[in-house]
Design a protein around this motif. Structure first.
Motif, mmCIF file in Angstrom:
data_model
loop_
_atom_site.group_PDB
_atom_site.id
_atom_site.type_symbol
_atom_site.label_atom_id
_atom_site.label_comp_id
_atom_site.label_asym_id
_atom_site.label_seq_id
_atom_site.Cartn_x
_atom_site.Cartn_y
_atom_site.Cartn_z
ATOM 1 N N ALA A 87 38.546 -45.831 52.909
ATOM 2 C CA ALA A 87 37.619 -46.820 52.353
ATOM 3 C C ALA A 87 37.555 -48.084 53.202
ATOM 4 O O ALA A 87 36.877 -49.052 52.832
ATOM 5 C CB ALA A 87 38.029 -47.177 50.921
ATOM 6 N N ASP A 88 38.242 -48.067 54.321
ATOM 7 C CA ASP A 88 38.271 -49.260 55.179
ATOM 8 C C ASP A 88 38.123 -48.834 56.629
ATOM 9 O O ASP A 88 39.066 -48.876 57.419
ATOM 10 C CB ASP A 88 39.586 -50.030 54.959
ATOM 11 C CG ASP A 88 39.648 -51.309 55.779
ATOM 12 O OD1 ASP A 88 38.559 -51.815 56.164
ATOM 13 O OD2 ASP A 88 40.769 -51.778 56.055
ATOM 14 N N VAL A 89 36.904 -48.427 56.981
ATOM 15 C CA VAL A 89 36.623 -47.971 58.338
ATOM 16 C C VAL A 89 36.271 -49.184 59.191
ATOM 17 O O VAL A 89 35.414 -50.000 58.814
ATOM 18 C CB VAL A 89 35.465 -46.950 58.350
ATOM 19 C CG1 VAL A 89 35.136 -46.540 59.783
ATOM 20 C CG2 VAL A 89 35.820 -45.736 57.506
ATOM 21 N N ARG A 90 36.922 -49.263 60.351
ATOM 22 C CA ARG A 90 36.668 -50.356 61.305
ATOM 23 C C ARG A 90 36.531 -49.756 62.703
ATOM 24 O O ARG A 90 37.169 -48.756 63.016
ATOM 25 C CB ARG A 90 37.819 -51.370 61.300
ATOM 26 C CG ARG A 90 38.026 -52.067 59.977
ATOM 27 C CD ARG A 90 39.361 -52.801 59.921
ATOM 28 N NE ARG A 90 39.564 -53.464 58.640
ATOM 29 C CZ ARG A 90 39.499 -54.800 58.465
ATOM 30 N NH1 ARG A 90 39.294 -55.611 59.501
ATOM 31 N NH2 ARG A 90 39.707 -55.325 57.265
ATOM 32 N N PHE A 91 35.761 -50.416 63.515
ATOM 33 C CA PHE A 91 35.658 -49.987 64.918
ATOM 34 C C PHE A 91 35.345 -51.202 65.789
ATOM 35 O O PHE A 91 34.874 -52.247 65.309
ATOM 36 C CB PHE A 91 34.606 -48.884 65.097
ATOM 37 C CG PHE A 91 33.230 -49.186 64.540
ATOM 38 C CD1 PHE A 91 32.275 -49.838 65.318
ATOM 39 C CD2 PHE A 91 32.894 -48.825 63.243
ATOM 40 C CE1 PHE A 91 31.012 -50.100 64.817
ATOM 41 C CE2 PHE A 91 31.640 -49.085 62.735
ATOM 42 C CZ PHE A 91 30.689 -49.724 63.507
ATOM 43 N N THR A 92 35.610 -51.035 67.068
ATOM 44 C CA THR A 92 35.458 -52.132 68.029
ATOM 45 C C THR A 92 34.317 -51.820 68.973
ATOM 46 O O THR A 92 34.197 -50.690 69.484
ATOM 47 C CB THR A 92 36.758 -52.344 68.833
ATOM 48 O OG1 THR A 92 37.833 -52.618 67.937
ATOM 49 C CG2 THR A 92 36.609 -53.484 69.831
ATOM 50 N N LEU A 93 33.491 -52.839 69.211
ATOM 51 C CA LEU A 93 32.385 -52.726 70.163
ATOM 52 C C LEU A 93 32.794 -53.467 71.443
ATOM 53 O O LEU A 93 33.165 -54.657 71.401
ATOM 54 C CB LEU A 93 31.112 -53.343 69.599
ATOM 55 C CG LEU A 93 30.587 -52.747 68.279
ATOM 56 C CD1 LEU A 93 29.341 -53.501 67.808
ATOM 57 C CD2 LEU A 93 30.289 -51.272 68.440
ATOM 58 N N GLY A 94 32.701 -52.761 72.565
ATOM 59 C CA GLY A 94 33.072 -53.387 73.820
ATOM 60 C C GLY A 94 34.552 -53.724 73.836
ATOM 61 O O GLY A 94 35.390 -52.901 73.445
#
Length: 304
Positions: free
Chosen positions: A255-262
């Motif tokens: 329920a806590d999806v995170r991702f990084t751009l660049g």
């Protein structure tokens, strides 16, 4: 003797008159009867008489009925014979057709003219034709009709990179194998190096990830892991321009999806729902400067 003393004698004239009258009546009756018999005989004998005409009409009607009955009987006699002839022809034609089918089937089943001489592999990008042919495991010279296509496709599908496989016959002597390979969506680091995972979470290859494939960080990566499934659902829903910028996916939970751009811009996505709405909001807020873009509540996004 005096006339007065004579006994009177019957008058011969009066008696003769009565007798003649009686005889005349009998003669007249006899003549009438004779005429009547002659008339009857003549009427019966005359060709144009009523009795003759009636007899001829009766004879004609009888003859017509007899002829019609004869024709009808002959027709009924011919129809069964005709039906028997047609039925015999149909049975003969059916027998010949069955024999031909059996013969042709036997020829196709056993004939070397319709046997495997080549294998055509299509769709493979990383897998080689040799790898696919070896997994297919169909010997040259095997009659095409004896090849179980489902089993052959199943053997090729055992290759880890194969997502879907279809095998078809191409007469007179070819097998065509259509392979859809798995596409890496993320990779995970393991003790023996990076492993590639497709959109369903299948770990299909231990290999260097292609450019643009982000790293997934989770405790138990794999197809049966809910966290992995949630992360992959989010990543595959992103618009291509945004997805191309993803370098790291590190969900804290399903329920806590995170991702990084660049290098350093972090997106807080939250649960894997409202995918289209969140993608629209993210595209809008990314035009603003910031480090953390929270679209977990797409109606109240925040930038920090």
């Amino acid at each position: 003797m005096s006339p007065a003393g004579r006994s009177p004698r019957p008058t011969a004239r009066g008696g003769s008159r009565r007798t003649a009258t009686h005889r005349g009546a009998r003669s007249a009756a006899a003549r009438a009867a004779t005429r009547s018999r002659r008339t009857t005989d003549t009427t019966a004998a005359e060709p144009g008489g009523r009795a003759g005409r009636s007899a001829r009409r009766s004879a004609r009607r009888g003859g017509a009925r007899s002829s019609a009955a004869s024709r009808s009987g002959a027709g009924r006699a011919r129809l069964p014979r005709l039906g028997l002839q047609v039925g015999s022809r149909q049975k003969m034609a059916l027998t010949v057709a069955v024999v031909l089918v059996v013969v042709l089937g036997a020829v196709a089943w056993f004939s070397p003219l319709l046997s495997v001489r080549s294998v055509q592999v299509e769709g493979a990008q990383v897998l080689t034709a040799e790898e696919v042919t070896a997994a297919l495991d169909v010997a040259d010279g095997t009659p095409l009709l004896q090849v179980d296509l489902t089993e052959a496709a199943g053997r090729v599908a055992m290759l880890p990179r194969a997502a879907r496989v279809t095998v078809d016959r191409h007469f007179p002597s070819d097998l065509r194998v259509l392979v859809e390979e798995r596409v890496p969506v993320v990779y995970v680091d393991k003790a023996d190096g990076p492993h590639l995972l497709d959109a369903t979470g299948v770990d299909f290859a231990a290999a260097v990830p292609p450019p643009g494939v982000p790293r997934l960080v989770t405790e138990r990566p794999g197809r049966s892991d809910p966290v992995t499934t949630a992360a992959l659902t989010v990543i595959t829903s992103l618009p291509a321009p945004v997805r191309a910028q993803v370098t790291l996916v590190n969900p804290g939970s399903a329920a806590d999806v995170r991702f990084t751009l660049g290098a350093d811009r972090v997106v807080v996505w939250g649960t894997p729902d409202n995918l289209g709405r969140k993608a629209q909001v993210l595209a809008a807020v990314l035009t603003q400067p910031g480090k953390v873009y929270d679209v977990s509540s797409p109606d109240l996004p925040t930038i920090s």
